[in-house]
Each structure stands twice: as C-alpha cells, then as structure tokens.
Design an enzyme around this catalytic site. Structure first.
Site, PDB file in Angstrom:
ATOM      1  N   HIS A 111      -8.180   0.825   9.011  1.00  0.00           N
ATOM      2  CA  HIS A 111      -8.915   1.628   8.028  1.00  0.00           C
ATOM      3  C   HIS A 111     -10.320   1.086   7.767  1.00  0.00           C
ATOM      4  CE1 HIS A 111      -7.271  -1.364   5.042  1.00  0.00           C
ATOM      5  NE2 HIS A 111      -8.464  -1.173   4.497  1.00  0.00           N
TER       6      HIS A 111
ATOM      7  N   ASP B 151      -1.975  -0.397  10.861  1.00  0.00           N
ATOM      8  CA  ASP B 151      -3.294  -0.711  10.296  1.00  0.00           C
ATOM      9  C   ASP B 151      -3.948  -1.926  10.960  1.00  0.00           C
ATOM     10  OD1 ASP B 151      -5.408  -0.032   8.670  1.00  0.00           O
ATOM     11  OD2 ASP B 151      -4.726  -1.235   6.963  1.00  0.00           O
TER      12      ASP B 151
ATOM     13  N   SER C 122     -10.162  -6.545   3.059  1.00  0.00           N
ATOM     14  CA  SER C 122      -9.296  -5.959   4.081  1.00  0.00           C
ATOM     15  C   SER C 122      -9.717  -6.400   5.468  1.00  0.00           C
ATOM     16  CB  SER C 122      -9.349  -4.436   3.997  1.00  0.00           C
ATOM     17  OG  SER C 122      -8.682  -3.976   2.861  1.00  0.00           O
TER      18      SER C 122
END
Length: 476
Positions: free
Chosen positions: A125, A155, A229
C-alpha cells in the site's frame, strides 16, 4: 531535603493505517506516543543521563540501532491522478476537457534486505499505483527505485536500487517470537525523518482485522505512525522480526493511541519476497480444492456434534489435493497444523498463507469422531478465461477476489479485464465487476466458479456487484 519534582512529558499524535499520504489519510488507524516520567533522582544536575550508576553501565539501545538504522530507508512515491470538478461520473465523461492532472505524493518506509542486489522490502500500500518511486537512505542519498513486484493480499512489495555502500538487515526466525519479547520499530513517521519507537510483542498470529488481506500479524504496542509502514520491527539483537504495516483504532484518528500496532512476520515477508523475485512479480498460492462454510448450531445438531467452531466441507473438487487426501463433504475441519480453525474465513486465511507444495496436518471430525489427515496444496489457477467456461463469457478474464474484499464479507470472483467488442463486453460485463453468483448457483472462489459450468445452462444470468450496487445481468 526538598522532595523531587516529577515532570511528565506527553506527546500526542494521530495516526492512520499505511504510508503517509499527502492528500488523505485513512481514518480508524492511529497512534500516540507517551514518555514515562523521569525523576530527579535519576537525572544529574547538568540535565544529561549518566553513562553509569556506580560501576554499572546504563542500558542503551544505541549500539544496536547504530547497526539497524542504516538499513531502513524512506520511500517517496508519486502518482498522476485526474481530478474532475464534477461529483457525477456521467458529467465527468461528458466534459473530459475540464479534468485536471494532479500529482499525489505519499511517504513510507522500507528495509534493505540484500545489499549486494539492492533489494528493499516495503508495504504494497506504500507504493500502490505509483508512477514514480524513490528512496532516501539514512546517509542522505536519494535514489530511484525499480519496482519488482508486490502482493496486495499480504501487503508486501519488493523494490531494487543501484548503489554502493548499502547495509542490509539480518532476518530473525519470527516463528520463535514470544508475547512479551521487546521489539523496536524504525521508520519515517509523518515524513519528519527516521524515528525509533519501542515496546513489546503484545500478540502473535493475530487475524480478523477488517478490510485487510491474509492475516498472521505480530501485534505490538510500539508506536507505528503514518509513514512507519514498510519499516522494520526488530528484536534487541537488531534482527528483523517484522515489517510494520498498520496501527488500529476503531474510534478513528482523533481518539489517539491505544497501543495496537501490527507487523507482518519476517518469515512470511521473506517467503513472499522470494516468490516475487523468482516468479517475475507473481505469488503462486496453493489450494485444498474445497468449498466450506461455518459450523453453525443447526449444522452441528444435524451432524450430531457440538458446535465449538470449525469449517464444514460442503464440496470437494475432483482431482484436488483434498480429494487425494480423502477429505469428504460433511467433514468438519477443526485445526490445521495445530492452529485452531474457527470457521470458513479462518480456513481460507490459513490456506492463503501456506507455501505452495507444503504439507498440512488437518484435524477433522467425521461422523463425530476425530480423524487426522495429511494434505498437500496444489497450485490454484490465477485466472480463468471466460470463453473456457461458457462461450457467452468470451473476452472476459476472471480472477480470485482480493483477500481484503473477502474479509469485507464478499464471495465470488473478480472480472479482471474485458476485451473491447467481445461477447462479454456486448453482454455488459465490465472490468472491476464482482460476480457473486450465476444461474448455476453461488460460488466461493475461482475453482468453484469454473466447476459450476461443468454443465452449461441454457439460460445464463450473473449476479454482479458494481461499485456499491448489486444487480442481475442477463447473458446471451
């Protein structure tokens, strides 16, 4: 002697899931960091911590972090998007000249895992839809990054940079991680620069988070903020135990930190990355070859067993791994490799996380009696051509639903593409449609969709979800 004064320093920040997007951040995912109070008894008069108390050195993470921080990079992505002044898509199509191009930028983190090849892991993402990606190293160098592949369902994404003097992190065996182990998160939150937060492992094997893919998360109370992230979660030896991916708060970003951060286990990330590299950006997954449903009270009574969770096998596809292993309709799968299976979704999540060709031990209830089965996983088809299942669907390509849609409660298949002028296009199918069922019945996945057309129906209609709306599409 005067009593010491206690100073409490509180730093509050809202957080959101994923990379820090300059134009928007997702609600419901956030973090807050809070420093513990320091007392005058531990602070010298000059305001600096002592290096030792008596002859005992003060503990510090600095030596370990000196090895880790050069392996963590900042990830910058840019995407060109078309913006229309109209909220109605019809008007946007009628007046395409009024749309404007805008550059959407986002920030995240990444981890160098192979210095010789310049390989970097990050989250899918973080770079999703990006037209251009660059990374900034800890020494300040900014380099263009080549996208090698990504897997939305776990992911994980892999990039490559060309540079010398790179430093790579070492992998730990994340299967040995225990609740209570100390961990440290390193990343680039809010784009302010490399930042370190610490905490413990709150849980392992965490799943059931809404709107996410295949799940086997490490849960930690180390702060994971927007921009963290794709960064590193490391143990006290400075070894990679996870890739930070999300923080969660069901009350939204305004609620502040509640100590729920999640990371993808290093073993899983390594396995997915190796597949992406060796299979040219594709992850090959295995399947049991069954359909199942949750064990309800009513089904349990019919089977003469207690309803304590499990997945009831409703269909076994001929020639599948399940058929060869002897699995039968009516069997109730209660555990896989010792992991409790609470229902259909738990079984699908377990299946999606297994390596192709791996052997799985299933604990099954058959006629109320426990049965042990060993089953391998065959490779599942990644796509099905519509013309191969029914000539009326020629020109359409069907693929599995992303795990995020399955976790949102959908079953069926996704229309990946529709050739212009094809029979499927003439019948009104569009790329992005979710086919939930057809005249031949409902289906869970691609294998069931294909198997349902063994006997082609004389009349065919599809139940389709397009956007947020459902409808019936006659196919001629």
């Amino acid at each position: 002697m005067a009593s010491p004064r206690t100073t409490l320093l509180t730093l509050s920040m809202a957080a959101a899931f994923g990379g820090f997007v300059a134009t928007a951040c997702r609600e419901a995912l956030d973090h807050q960091a809070q420093a513990a109070p320091a007392t005058a008894a531990t602070l010298p008069a000059v305001g600096a911590l002592p290096t030792a108390v008596g002859s005992t050195p003060m503990p510090s993470l600095a030596p370990m972090l000196a090895r880790v921080t050069p392996t963590v990079v900042s990830v910058h992505s840019k995407q060109r998007v078309r913006v229309s002044p109209f909220n109605d898509p019809m008007f946007s199509q009628m007046f395409p000249g009024l749309t404007q191009e805008r550059i959407s930028e986002s920030l995240g983190s990444g981890v160098i895992v192979d210095a010789a090849r310049g390989l970097i892991l990050t989250n899918h993402h973080v770079i999703q839809g990006a037209d251009q990606v660059s990374v900034t190293l800890a020494d300040g160098r900014t380099l263009p990054a080549e996208f090698l592949g990504s897997d939305p369902d776990t992911d994980i994404a892999v990039m490559r940079v060309k540079a010398d003097k790179l430093q790579a992190i070492s992998f730990a065996n994340s299967d040995q991680l225990r609740v209570g182990d100390f961990v440290v998160a390193v990343g680039n939150p809010f784009g302010i620069g490399q930042t370190v937060t610490s905490g413990i492992v709150s849980a392992v094997g965490r799943s059931g988070l809404p709107g996410m893919g295949y799940q086997n998360f490490i849960q930690t109370d180390a702060s994971i903020n927007p921009g963290n992230s794709g960064g590193a979660l490391v143990n006290l030896n400075g070894e990679l135990v996870g890739i930070n991916t999300a923080s969660f708060n069901p009350r939204g970003a305004i609620a502040g930190n509640i100590g729920l951060g999640f990371a993808i286990p290093a073993n899983l990330a390594h396995d997915i990355a190796e597949q992406l590299i060796s299979n040219k950006g594709v992850v090959r997954r295995g399947t049991f070859g069954i359909e199942s449903q949750d064990l309800t009270d009513a089904i349990a009574r019919g089977l003469g067993i207690s309803a304590d969770g499990g997945a009831v096998v409703t269909r076994v596809f001929p020639g599948s791994a399940a058929a060869r292993a002897g699995l039968r309709p009516g069997d109730v799968i209660t555990s896989a490799n010792g992991q409790r299976i609470t229902g259909r979704d738990a079984l699908r999540n377990f299946e999606g996380l297994q390596s192709l060709g791996s052997r799985v031990g299933l604990q099954v209830l058959r006629d109320g009696k426990p049965v042990q089965l060993q089953i391998g996983l065959q490779e599942q088809a990644r796509s099905v051509a519509g013309g191969d299942v029914d000539p009326r669907l020629a020109g359409a390509t069907f693929v599995e639903l992303p795990a995020s849609l399955r976790n949102a409660g959908l079953s069926g298949v996704l229309v990946e593409s529709v050739a212009r002028g094809s029979r499927a296009a003439q019948n009104g199918l569009q790329a992005g449609d979710v086919v939930l069922a057809s005249t031949v019945g409902a289906f869970d996945d691609l294998a069931a969709f294909r198997a349902g057309f063994t006997q082609r129906p004389s009349e065919l209609a599809l139940r389709v979800m397009r956007g947020n709306q459902q409808g019936v599409l006659p196919v001629r």
